[in-house]
Design a protein around this motif. Structure first.
Motif, PDB file in Angstrom:
ATOM      1  N   VAL A 188     -32.080  44.031 -96.717  1.00  0.00           N
ATOM      2  CA  VAL A 188     -31.244  42.814 -96.324  1.00  0.00           C
ATOM      3  C   VAL A 188     -30.168  41.993 -97.077  1.00  0.00           C
ATOM      4  O   VAL A 188     -29.872  41.087 -97.074  1.00  0.00           O
ATOM      5  N   MET A 189     -29.672  42.878 -98.166  1.00  0.00           N
ATOM      6  CA  MET A 189     -28.414  42.479 -98.827  1.00  0.00           C
ATOM      7  C   MET A 189     -28.644  41.303 -99.364  1.00  0.00           C
ATOM      8  O   MET A 189     -27.749  40.401 -99.463  1.00  0.00           O
ATOM      9  N   ASN A 190     -29.708  40.980-100.025  1.00  0.00           N
ATOM     10  CA  ASN A 190     -29.898  39.726-100.950  1.00  0.00           C
ATOM     11  C   ASN A 190     -29.953  38.524-100.001  1.00  0.00           C
ATOM     12  O   ASN A 190     -29.803  37.622-100.650  1.00  0.00           O
ATOM     13  N   ARG A 191     -30.180  38.619 -99.011  1.00  0.00           N
ATOM     14  CA  ARG A 191     -30.060  37.370 -97.965  1.00  0.00           C
ATOM     15  C   ARG A 191     -31.549  36.839 -97.833  1.00  0.00           C
ATOM     16  O   ARG A 191     -32.455  37.729 -97.731  1.00  0.00           O
ATOM     17  N   ASP A 192     -31.745  35.884 -97.363  1.00  0.00           N
ATOM     18  CA  ASP A 192     -33.157  35.034 -97.193  1.00  0.00           C
ATOM     19  C   ASP A 192     -33.128  35.321 -95.786  1.00  0.00           C
ATOM     20  O   ASP A 192     -32.933  34.516 -94.695  1.00  0.00           O
ATOM     21  N   LEU A 193     -33.705  36.367 -95.321  1.00  0.00           N
ATOM     22  CA  LEU A 193     -34.120  36.818 -93.745  1.00  0.00           C
ATOM     23  C   LEU A 193     -35.262  36.749 -93.382  1.00  0.00           C
ATOM     24  O   LEU A 193     -35.909  37.374 -92.537  1.00  0.00           O
ATOM     25  N   ARG A 194     -36.245  35.880 -94.090  1.00  0.00           N
ATOM     26  CA  ARG A 194     -37.682  35.944 -94.076  1.00  0.00           C
ATOM     27  C   ARG A 194     -37.876  35.733 -92.539  1.00  0.00           C
ATOM     28  O   ARG A 194     -38.813  36.159 -92.098  1.00  0.00           O
ATOM     29  N   GLY A 195     -37.307  34.475 -92.166  1.00  0.00           N
ATOM     30  CA  GLY A 195     -37.652  34.227 -90.502  1.00  0.00           C
ATOM     31  C   GLY A 195     -37.199  35.307 -89.767  1.00  0.00           C
ATOM     32  O   GLY A 195     -38.375  35.819 -88.718  1.00  0.00           O
ATOM     33  N   LEU A 196     -36.335  36.205 -89.869  1.00  0.00           N
ATOM     34  CA  LEU A 196     -35.978  37.080 -89.024  1.00  0.00           C
ATOM     35  C   LEU A 196     -36.985  38.353 -89.029  1.00  0.00           C
ATOM     36  O   LEU A 196     -37.431  38.964 -88.094  1.00  0.00           O
ATOM     37  N   ILE A 197     -37.390  38.609 -90.349  1.00  0.00           N
ATOM     38  CA  ILE A 197     -38.168  39.789 -90.726  1.00  0.00           C
ATOM     39  C   ILE A 197     -39.591  39.343 -90.080  1.00  0.00           C
ATOM     40  O   ILE A 197     -40.250  40.178 -89.176  1.00  0.00           O
ATOM     41  N   ALA A 198     -39.931  38.197 -90.074  1.00  0.00           N
ATOM     42  CA  ALA A 198     -41.332  37.669 -89.559  1.00  0.00           C
ATOM     43  C   ALA A 198     -41.334  37.974 -87.902  1.00  0.00           C
ATOM     44  O   ALA A 198     -42.277  38.352 -87.439  1.00  0.00           O
ATOM     45  N   ASP A 207     -47.626  46.369 -89.593  1.00  0.00           N
ATOM     46  CA  ASP A 207     -48.570  46.421 -90.620  1.00  0.00           C
ATOM     47  C   ASP A 207     -48.083  46.370 -92.234  1.00  0.00           C
ATOM     48  O   ASP A 207     -48.606  45.935 -93.096  1.00  0.00           O
ATOM     49  N   ILE A 208     -47.114  47.146 -92.350  1.00  0.00           N
ATOM     50  CA  ILE A 208     -46.725  47.522 -93.648  1.00  0.00           C
ATOM     51  C   ILE A 208     -44.982  47.250 -93.481  1.00  0.00           C
ATOM     52  O   ILE A 208     -44.316  47.904 -92.792  1.00  0.00           O
ATOM     53  N   VAL A 209     -44.532  46.294 -94.078  1.00  0.00           N
ATOM     54  CA  VAL A 209     -43.084  45.696 -94.418  1.00  0.00           C
ATOM     55  C   VAL A 209     -42.503  46.122 -95.644  1.00  0.00           C
ATOM     56  O   VAL A 209     -43.134  45.729 -96.793  1.00  0.00           O
ATOM     57  N   LEU A 210     -41.394  46.804 -95.684  1.00  0.00           N
ATOM     58  CA  LEU A 210     -40.670  47.072 -96.981  1.00  0.00           C
ATOM     59  C   LEU A 210     -39.579  46.598 -96.814  1.00  0.00           C
ATOM     60  O   LEU A 210     -38.559  46.469 -96.052  1.00  0.00           O
ATOM     61  N   VAL A 211     -38.893  45.634 -98.158  1.00  0.00           N
ATOM     62  CA  VAL A 211     -37.669  44.990 -97.895  1.00  0.00           C
ATOM     63  C   VAL A 211     -37.113  45.461 -99.321  1.00  0.00           C
ATOM     64  O   VAL A 211     -37.494  45.026-100.431  1.00  0.00           O
ATOM     65  N   ALA A 212     -35.856  46.017 -99.244  1.00  0.00           N
ATOM     66  CA  ALA A 212     -34.871  46.100-100.259  1.00  0.00           C
ATOM     67  C   ALA A 212     -33.964  44.991-100.554  1.00  0.00           C
ATOM     68  O   ALA A 212     -33.686  44.666 -99.370  1.00  0.00           O
ATOM     69  N   GLU A 213     -33.710  44.810-101.490  1.00  0.00           N
ATOM     70  CA  GLU A 213     -32.767  43.846-101.800  1.00  0.00           C
ATOM     71  C   GLU A 213     -33.005  42.379-101.394  1.00  0.00           C
ATOM     72  O   GLU A 213     -32.340  41.777-100.467  1.00  0.00           O
ATOM     73  N   SER A 214     -34.479  42.168-101.325  1.00  0.00           N
ATOM     74  CA  SER A 214     -35.093  40.844-101.033  1.00  0.00           C
ATOM     75  C   SER A 214     -34.547  39.569-101.246  1.00  0.00           C
ATOM     76  O   SER A 214     -34.029  39.551-102.708  1.00  0.00           O
ATOM     77  N   GLY A 215     -34.185  38.602-100.480  1.00  0.00           N
ATOM     78  CA  GLY A 215     -33.290  37.463-101.008  1.00  0.00           C
ATOM     79  C   GLY A 215     -34.394  36.511-101.177  1.00  0.00           C
ATOM     80  O   GLY A 215     -33.805  35.189-101.496  1.00  0.00           O
ATOM     81  N   VAL A 216     -35.595  36.516-100.911  1.00  0.00           N
ATOM     82  CA  VAL A 216     -36.699  35.423-101.166  1.00  0.00           C
ATOM     83  C   VAL A 216     -37.792  36.063-102.283  1.00  0.00           C
ATOM     84  O   VAL A 216     -37.955  37.146-102.146  1.00  0.00           O
ATOM     85  N   PRO A 217     -38.640  34.893-102.763  1.00  0.00           N
ATOM     86  CA  PRO A 217     -39.614  35.418-103.503  1.00  0.00           C
ATOM     87  C   PRO A 217     -40.782  35.880-102.695  1.00  0.00           C
ATOM     88  O   PRO A 217     -40.889  35.450-101.467  1.00  0.00           O
ATOM     89  N   ASP A 218     -41.640  36.530-103.322  1.00  0.00           N
ATOM     90  CA  ASP A 218     -42.595  37.386-102.330  1.00  0.00           C
ATOM     91  C   ASP A 218     -43.405  36.300-101.685  1.00  0.00           C
ATOM     92  O   ASP A 218     -43.890  36.431-100.478  1.00  0.00           O
ATOM     93  N   PRO A 219     -44.026  35.138-102.356  1.00  0.00           N
ATOM     94  CA  PRO A 219     -44.869  33.933-101.879  1.00  0.00           C
ATOM     95  C   PRO A 219     -44.173  33.508-100.634  1.00  0.00           C
ATOM     96  O   PRO A 219     -44.740  33.357 -99.674  1.00  0.00           O
ATOM     97  N   ASP A 220     -42.686  33.277-100.664  1.00  0.00           N
ATOM     98  CA  ASP A 220     -42.145  32.694 -99.519  1.00  0.00           C
ATOM     99  C   ASP A 220     -42.334  33.744 -98.170  1.00  0.00           C
ATOM    100  O   ASP A 220     -42.209  33.338 -97.228  1.00  0.00           O
ATOM    101  N   MET A 221     -42.013  35.119 -98.457  1.00  0.00           N
ATOM    102  CA  MET A 221     -42.199  35.802 -97.511  1.00  0.00           C
ATOM    103  C   MET A 221     -43.534  36.205 -97.125  1.00  0.00           C
ATOM    104  O   MET A 221     -43.710  36.122 -95.746  1.00  0.00           O
ATOM    105  N   ILE A 222     -44.399  35.980 -97.845  1.00  0.00           N
ATOM    106  CA  ILE A 222     -45.981  36.015 -97.325  1.00  0.00           C
ATOM    107  C   ILE A 222     -46.101  34.933 -96.389  1.00  0.00           C
ATOM    108  O   ILE A 222     -46.641  34.776 -95.326  1.00  0.00           O
ATOM    109  N   GLY A 223     -45.534  33.548 -96.922  1.00  0.00           N
ATOM    110  CA  GLY A 223     -45.790  32.624 -95.989  1.00  0.00           C
ATOM    111  C   GLY A 223     -45.160  32.794 -94.607  1.00  0.00           C
ATOM    112  O   GLY A 223     -45.719  32.186 -93.552  1.00  0.00           O
TER     113      GLY A 223
END
Lengths: 273, 167
Positions: A9-19, A28-44
């Motif tokens: 995701v090119m260090n972008r905050d795309l948590r909403g779109l990923i969700a 079931d299993i999500v793998l994100v390279a160059e994540s732009g958000v902390p893991d807890p935010d992604m989980i949220g």
């Protein structure tokens, strides 16, 4: 059926779109390279969208972040590279025993390494996979990630490297002798997704340079499967839209890098039950 | 003939003193440390050295393996050099990166990736010792011994939960 999603995701905050993609495809299993958000935010974001509890499995430095709604005690980390953090190998007790080995990787980019360095790194990854397979006693292995190499490059095809071939018939030979030593194959289904005569975008990554030879579309994001699990693969696709939102520009049909990422996501299912 | 002799006498020895003849390669130095790890931990942990080569580079990786802890593998030190010439060699480990500061050799050259380049086996031994004695390595080794002990004690008292393979 176990479903997977991978996206650089090119260090972008795309948590909403990923969700939203996770909801749409029941992942079931999500793998994100160059994540732009902390893991807890992604989980949220995943919980808000799905109502399911996803766990973050990665170490602080891991380049590929892994999230799953499978029970955490089904995962055992098998390998770690504290120098580059570009590879992680897990045993996952999913489906019938003995489960699978899941390799998440993000190879170093061509901007920071030569082709031969990438090939050497691929040898290292392949050797670590072999060692872990020997240790666990099975070869139900899936590699997922941004290899930063195309399926035809030495690091992917080389017998000493990942040794990934383009057809099930070839991979079904299981291994071949290279340098006097049997080397196991991977099946690389991404070959079947090149160009505009197949469904979906022509590749996973678009790049234009002034070089004499330029492919424009590349297939850096890949899934590789050992012969013992290649028959379990279903629904592999390069995602060009999520929940009605196009990831491509109009009318050129290129990744919307300005809004999302220069890479497109991959999704696939494995019939592991 | 006499001119030649006097010419030879006039030219001093330009070589850098005596060369040592018991020089060890990076692979040998890492291999020895790998073997020692098993002895020092009563084989709770073992060391291995993996080698990969491409046209212009060879790398040797000192890998720590915890057999009882699911066969867990951890890359600890990597030495990279020309396939034909073991020195100079770039030596990579967490504690050796330029951002860590001190490197225990008099004149340090760093690779573009920020790791020291050694020009002799003496320098190689010095930087490897620095890496192996670092706080990061000590923490790693102790962690893996602890996890191995835990795994051994739990496997002795209960069937293993979790991932279902044999490792």
């Amino acid at each position: 059926m176990t479903s997977f999603l991978f996206w650089n995701v090119m260090n972008r905050d795309l948590r909403g779109l990923i969700a939203r993609a996770v909801v749409e495809r029941d992942v079931d299993i999500v793998l994100v390279a160059e994540s732009g958000v902390p893991d807890p935010d992604m989980i949220g974001a995943l919980f808000t969208a799905t109502g399911d509890d996803y766990a973050a499995l990665s170490d602080d430095a891991d380049k590929v972040r892994v999230f799953t709604r499978l029970p955490v005690d089904r995962w055992i980390r098998r390998q770690r590279d504290s120098l580059s953090d570009r590879m992680a190998i897990w045993s996952v007790a999913v489906g019938r025993p003995p489960g699978i080995l899941l390799v998440a990787t993000h190879f170093v980019s061509k901007n920071h390494s030569s082709s031969s360095e990438q090939a050497m790194r691929a040898q290292e990854v392949a050797k670590e996979i072999n060692r872990v397979e020997e240790g666990v006693g099975h070869e139900r292995t899936i590699v997922v990630g941004d290899l930063n190499m195309n399926p035809f490059e030495d690091g992917v095809t080389g017998g000493l490297a990942l040794h990934a071939v383009m057809t099930k018939a070839l991979a079904g030979r299981v291994e071949r002798i290279v340098g006097g030593i049997p080397r196991r194959f991977f099946y690389n289904p991404m070959w079947g997704h090149f160009g505009d005569r197949t469904a979906g975008p022509p590749g996973t990554y678009y790049h234009r340079s002034p070089a004499d030879a330029e492919l424009f579309w590349h297939m850096f994001d890949q899934v590789l499967l050992r012969p013992s699990v290649m028959g379990l693969l279903h629904g592999l696709s390069i995602i060009d839209s999520i929940d009605g939102e196009s990831l491509l520009t109009k009318p050129a049909g290129l990744p919307r890098e300005s809004a999302y990422s220069d890479h497109l996501p991959l999704t696939f299912n494995l019939t592991l039950d | 003939m006499s001119e030649s002799t006097s010419g030879t006498e006039a030219i001093p020895n330009l070589w850098p003193g005596e060369f040592k003849v018991d020089v060890q390669t990076p692979y040998t130095i890492l291999r020895i440390q790998a073997n020692l790890l098993g002895k020092m931990t009563s084989a709770i942990l073992v060391g291995d050295v993996e080698t990969e080569s491409v046209e212009k580079k060879t790398q040797h990786r000192l890998v720590v393996v915890a057999p009882a802890y699911h066969g867990y593998r951890h890359n600890l030190v990597v030495a990279i050099h020309n396939p034909d010439l073991p020195y100079p060699a770039e030596v990579r480990s967490q504690s050796l990166h330029a951002r860590q500061g001190y490197i225990p050799i008099p004149v340090v050259t760093f690779s573009p990736d920020g790791y020291p380049i050694v020009n002799s086996d003496d320098e190689m031994r010095a930087v490897v010792a620095h890496a192996l004695r670092s706080d990061e390595t000590k923490a790693l080794i102790l962690s893996l011994i602890a996890k191995s002990n835990e795994a051994m004690s739990s496997s002795a008292t209960a069937p293993q939960a979790g991932a279902g393979d044999s490792g």
